[in-house]
Design a protein around this motif. Sequence first.
Motif, mmCIF file in Angstrom:
data_model
loop_
_atom_site.group_PDB
_atom_site.id
_atom_site.type_symbol
_atom_site.label_atom_id
_atom_site.label_comp_id
_atom_site.label_asym_id
_atom_site.label_seq_id
_atom_site.Cartn_x
_atom_site.Cartn_y
_atom_site.Cartn_z
ATOM 1 N N UNK A 69 -25.627 9.758 58.796
ATOM 2 C CA UNK A 69 -25.985 10.511 60.000
ATOM 3 C C UNK A 69 -27.011 9.749 60.827
ATOM 4 N N UNK A 70 -27.967 9.112 60.167
ATOM 5 C CA UNK A 70 -28.960 8.315 60.886
ATOM 6 C C UNK A 70 -28.271 7.170 61.629
ATOM 7 N N UNK B 225 -17.551 21.300 44.330
ATOM 8 C CA UNK B 225 -18.060 22.664 44.124
ATOM 9 C C UNK B 225 -16.947 23.570 43.643
ATOM 10 N N UNK C 65 -17.901 17.063 48.593
ATOM 11 C CA UNK C 65 -18.822 18.081 48.112
ATOM 12 C C UNK C 65 -18.091 19.405 47.904
ATOM 13 N N UNK D 108 -25.192 7.184 62.651
ATOM 14 C CA UNK D 108 -24.434 7.815 63.736
ATOM 15 C C UNK D 108 -25.354 8.170 64.906
ATOM 16 N N UNK E 41 -24.997 11.055 53.094
ATOM 17 C CA UNK E 41 -24.706 11.780 54.332
ATOM 18 C C UNK E 41 -25.862 11.615 55.309
ATOM 19 N N UNK E 42 -27.072 11.704 54.783
ATOM 20 C CA UNK E 42 -28.245 11.572 55.622
ATOM 21 C C UNK E 42 -28.319 10.154 56.221
ATOM 22 N N UNK F 59 -18.785 10.905 57.061
ATOM 23 C CA UNK F 59 -19.521 12.148 56.831
ATOM 24 C C UNK F 59 -18.554 13.297 56.515
ATOM 25 N N UNK G 183 -16.678 6.792 65.333
ATOM 26 C CA UNK G 183 -15.590 7.492 64.640
ATOM 27 C C UNK G 183 -15.593 7.176 63.139
ATOM 28 N N UNK H 254 -25.660 13.754 49.322
ATOM 29 C CA UNK H 254 -26.578 14.132 50.394
ATOM 30 C C UNK H 254 -27.352 12.923 50.927
ATOM 31 N N UNK I 221 -18.461 15.567 53.148
ATOM 32 C CA UNK I 221 -18.422 17.040 53.147
ATOM 33 C C UNK I 221 -17.266 17.522 52.285
ATOM 34 N N UNK J 112 -18.416 9.090 61.533
ATOM 35 C CA UNK J 112 -18.039 10.502 61.504
ATOM 36 C C UNK J 112 -17.042 10.775 60.380
#
Lengths: 191, 239
Positions: free
Chosen positions: A121-122, A171, A167, A124, A117-118, A160, A154, A114, A164, A157
């Motif tokens: 994302x920032x 799980x 993860x 991106x 990813x955060x 990320x 790209x 996480x 996902x 992306x």
Amino acid sequence: MSVKHALLSLLEQEPMYGYQLRQEFESRTGGTWPLNVGQVYTTLTRLERDGLVEAAGEDEDGHERWRLTESGHEEVATWFTTPVARTQPPRDELAIKLALAVTVPGVDVGTLIQRQRSASMTALQDYTRLKRQAGASGEASDLAWGLVLDSLVFAAEAEIRWLDHCEARLRRAATQEVPATAAAAAEQVTR
Amino acid sequence: MSAVLRLVDVHRVHGEGEAAVRALRGVSFTAHAGELVAVMGPSGSGKSTLLTISGGLDQPTEGRVEVEGVDVVGLSQQQRARMRRTSIGYVFQGFNLVPALTAVENVALPRELDGVRSGQARRDAMRALEEVGIPELADRFPDDMSGGQQQRVAIARAVVGERRLILADEPTGALDTETGEEILRLLRARCDAGAAGVLVTHEARHAAWADRVVFLRDGVVVDESGSAPVEDLLQASHP
């Protein structure tokens, strides 16, 4: 990154001097990979030694310019027609970190994913902001910079999406029978 | 900076007893004027439930939902329907245009339903179509338009009449990369002009157009990325 080939292909356009080469490179790539001018001069010296460039005299302001030799032109043509080698994947710190995180006991893999990813994302969001600002002037260097930005978008992306995917797999693994360490790691993801 | 949408500790449980599914488990969430917020999460994370509850299409089991300061949960069905027509605009993945109506009629529809005279509704609709860049398609029917054009009409319908809350559920889903980007540019522009936008998506590239990205997992907000509104940062006493 091949500074050598970048400089050679700029000289394919016209003879240029050292500082000009640096500026041209940065305007086309938006300064994404800063080039220091010392690096440009050392590379030019090496290229001259290898017979790929030669002195082209001074311009009216006294800048020493360089141009391609015959074998320099050939080198550029070969570079543009040869795909970038993908056989040896470049060392990817994140992939290595995750591979170790799921096998070394006691790592909170869920939090690791996480946080990454955060952060991605920032990055991106920053690239997207730059894209929104990027001029629509239609100039060739703007187009070049736009394409470099798209490449960064790209790549972020893809990273990320991969996170996902990691993860989701962890799980799923947590609900099945798996070797102890991976199960422990997966358990942390679901918490 | 004013909060156009505020969710406070919202829970949503579908079904009862053993079979109960807890779609949202204590979500608090705010979208300010001038801000586009993206909600990301895998399917089943509760992101669509969050959107339908924000728009008054669904009711929370517990918690408060405020749109422009009004508690939506406490409204009668009629009041809520009116709020949906005047304050809230929706953009769906499937466009949801009425096939028997032209572009301008589709856009004018929510205005007319709200009692605006048809001449005025049509003028409002034309202005909205101009804003999304397709005034020349006003008299076309949805079937005669490309997906990107239909989505532009849907956005015009969502913003007509100066609605201040735009809710978008995977609005770029069926569109190619460049057309999708145009749609995001329009949403972004609308938010820059003062609306609050909530964009639900599973595509990071699209979420990146937002000021803030909220990550949802199993009905819980797990993280947020992006800067807080500057005014909030300056409020030292903010809890």
